[in-house]
Design an enzyme around this catalytic site. Sequence first.
Site, PDB file in Angstrom:
ATOM      1  N   HIS A  85      54.968   4.981  60.803  1.00 40.66           N
ATOM      2  CA  HIS A  85      56.445   6.052  61.116  1.00 40.66           C
ATOM      3  C   HIS A  85      56.111   6.664  62.345  1.00 40.66           C
ATOM      4  CE1 HIS A  85      58.807   9.375  60.101  1.00 40.66           C
ATOM      5  NE2 HIS A  85      59.597   8.688  59.496  1.00 40.66           N
ATOM      6  N   ASP A 123      48.678   7.679  55.472  1.00 39.98           N
ATOM      7  CA  ASP A 123      49.848   8.331  55.317  1.00 39.98           C
ATOM      8  C   ASP A 123      50.500   7.768  53.990  1.00 39.98           C
ATOM      9  OD1 ASP A 123      52.561   8.892  55.265  1.00 39.98           O
ATOM     10  OD2 ASP A 123      53.068   8.029  57.473  1.00 39.98           O
ATOM     11  N   GLN A 155      55.031   7.171  51.226  1.00 35.38           N
ATOM     12  CA  GLN A 155      55.953   6.378  50.466  1.00 35.38           C
ATOM     13  C   GLN A 155      55.147   5.842  49.193  1.00 35.38           C
ATOM     14  OE1 GLN A 155      58.911   5.648  50.959  1.00 35.38           O
ATOM     15  NE2 GLN A 155      59.289   6.487  53.121  1.00 35.38           N
ATOM     16  N   LYS A 208      59.944  13.221  48.886  1.00 35.24           N
ATOM     17  CA  LYS A 208      60.064  11.792  48.434  1.00 35.24           C
ATOM     18  C   LYS A 208      59.697  11.479  46.999  1.00 35.24           C
ATOM     19  CE  LYS A 208      59.440  10.257  53.365  1.00 35.24           C
ATOM     20  NZ  LYS A 208      60.717  10.037  54.077  1.00 35.24           N
ATOM     21  N   CYS A 243      62.836   5.558  61.831  1.00 32.72           N
ATOM     22  CA  CYS A 243      61.593   6.309  62.559  1.00 32.72           C
ATOM     23  C   CYS A 243      60.470   5.330  62.846  1.00 32.72           C
ATOM     24  CB  CYS A 243      61.117   7.517  61.838  1.00 32.72           C
ATOM     25  SG  CYS A 243      62.398   8.671  61.713  1.00 32.72           S
TER      26      CYS A 243
HETATM   27  C1  LIG Z   1      55.793   6.348  55.949  1.00 30.14           C
HETATM   28  C2  LIG Z   1      56.165   7.570  56.303  1.00 30.14           C
HETATM   29  N1  LIG Z   1      55.481   8.500  56.972  1.00 30.14           N
HETATM   30  C3  LIG Z   1      55.797   9.799  57.294  1.00 30.14           C
HETATM   31  C4  LIG Z   1      57.154  10.284  56.948  1.00 30.14           C
HETATM   32  C5  LIG Z   1      57.535  11.572  57.294  1.00 30.14           C
HETATM   33  O1  LIG Z   1      57.736  12.459  56.097  1.00 30.14           O
HETATM   34  P1  LIG Z   1      58.356  13.807  56.342  1.00 30.14           P
HETATM   35  O2  LIG Z   1      59.483  13.830  57.273  1.00 30.14           O
HETATM   36  O3  LIG Z   1      58.352  14.544  55.010  1.00 30.14           O
HETATM   37  O4  LIG Z   1      57.147  14.549  57.191  1.00 30.14           O
HETATM   38  C6  LIG Z   1      57.891   9.434  56.408  1.00 30.14           C
HETATM   39  C7  LIG Z   1      59.319   9.780  56.185  1.00 30.14           C
HETATM   40  O5  LIG Z   1      60.229   8.751  56.105  1.00 30.14           O
HETATM   41  C8  LIG Z   1      57.618   8.016  55.841  1.00 30.14           C
HETATM   42  O6  LIG Z   1      58.443   7.004  55.198  1.00 30.14           O
END
Ligand SMILES: Cc1ncc(COP(=O)(O)O)c(C=O)c1O
Length: 424
Positions: A137, A215, A218, A241, A381
């Site tokens: 992401h 990370d 998900q 999430k 993203c």
């Molecule tokens: C794999 C992953 N990492 C990071 C994020 C970023 O999350 P946040 O916008 O809550 O910081 C997302 C959000 O879609 C994501 O799917």
Amino acid sequence: MTTNAVHPTAVTPSPGAPPPLDIRADFPILARRIGGRPLVYLDSAATSQKPASVLAAMDEYYRAHNANVHRGVYTLAQEATEMFEGARERAASFCGGTTRTTIFTRNATEAINLVAYAWGRDNVGPGDAVLITQMEHHSNIVPWQLLCAERGARLRYLDVSDEGRLSLEQLEDELSRGDVKLVAVAHLSNVLGTINPIAEITTRVRRAGAVSLIDGSQAVPQLPVDVATLGADFYVWTGHKALGPTGIGVLHGHEEILEDMRPFLGGGDMIRTVDFETSTWNDLPWKFEAGTSMIAEAVGLAAALDYLQALGMDHVRAHERELTRLALELLGAIPGVRVIGLPDSDERGGVVSFAVEGMHPHDVAELVNRENVCIRAGHHCAQPLMRRLGVPSTARASIGPYNVASDIEALADAVRRAREVFGL
Ligand SMILES: Cc1ncc(COP(=O)(O)O)c(C=O)c1O
């Protein structure tokens, strides 16, 4: 809570699968009808819906306990502090971490930036490398781009195979070059759904003397996660999430590494003493929590984690795996539909990206929305991954614990009708 009830379903359950969850009634927003039709919410990878218990916990906090934390000696302030620190204990234990090493941030993005800034600036220098993957992401790409540009380091990528996998051999090759200081990898891809072999990755990273950041944005909502077993030096996730509110994220860190790090943001709460010229820092985890904390959000997150725990994360995973299997089967049976990623739901989470030949993903999302089917279209993203896949964007359906088989059937029916609108 209405857990474990059997929902009438068209899925033939996998042998040994527990009964499907039927918890829709716990989520007030899912009672909404638009244009007389029920909502089919399939965008949980973007954000999850919230159970009534989360809304009630936040409401109760503001109605009966609101005060600033860590400072006041009066009863309200003590209650607010207990609720906030209690939420930290919940977040830590939900993921197998410790309270001392569980830091609240605004979201996963801020947690990654915290590490890139407070660890990266002192540990990554000219000639060093940061290794990430093509399936990250933007939140797990851009902070490393900024760090590498500032420190004269190189950013390198692990490839994603055509099926949607990383290669451990390539990881070994990269690590053997001797310049990698940090490896940052998604636990579960928000586009491909791939579940990466995190324990195997972190073992190799540690053996090479590098640091790992995983990370889990998900993964935490979808899988049982135990950060101790996974062995990551840093593990980040985001509350909204995982059935919690927006505005709160979590960083689990390795204690010694966190101790050695400089603070991220300066201000109230993160200090022990402040003099005219210099200051000293608070203990972990508060050293990394400058300013007034997201107290109500922490309370809401704790309620969300209690809710997930009562469902049982093994059960959540089994339920979503069955729905993913159904989605792969039903979407895959539609002529002209190409489902992206691994074909086996055992190896992937409830994120199903797909392309419809002859239709732009935005047209697909727009047409299914006419039937109240909420899916996402775009680059999610993950623009480097889109380039790797050779597509500008995809349609993406993503599953939460409140989805049922009829949601997936509604999606497949709506995609069929969308094709018909296009004369396909
Ligand atoms: C794999 C992953 N990492 C990071 C994020 C970023 O999350 P946040 O916008 O809550 O910081 C997302 C959000 O879609 C994501 O799917």
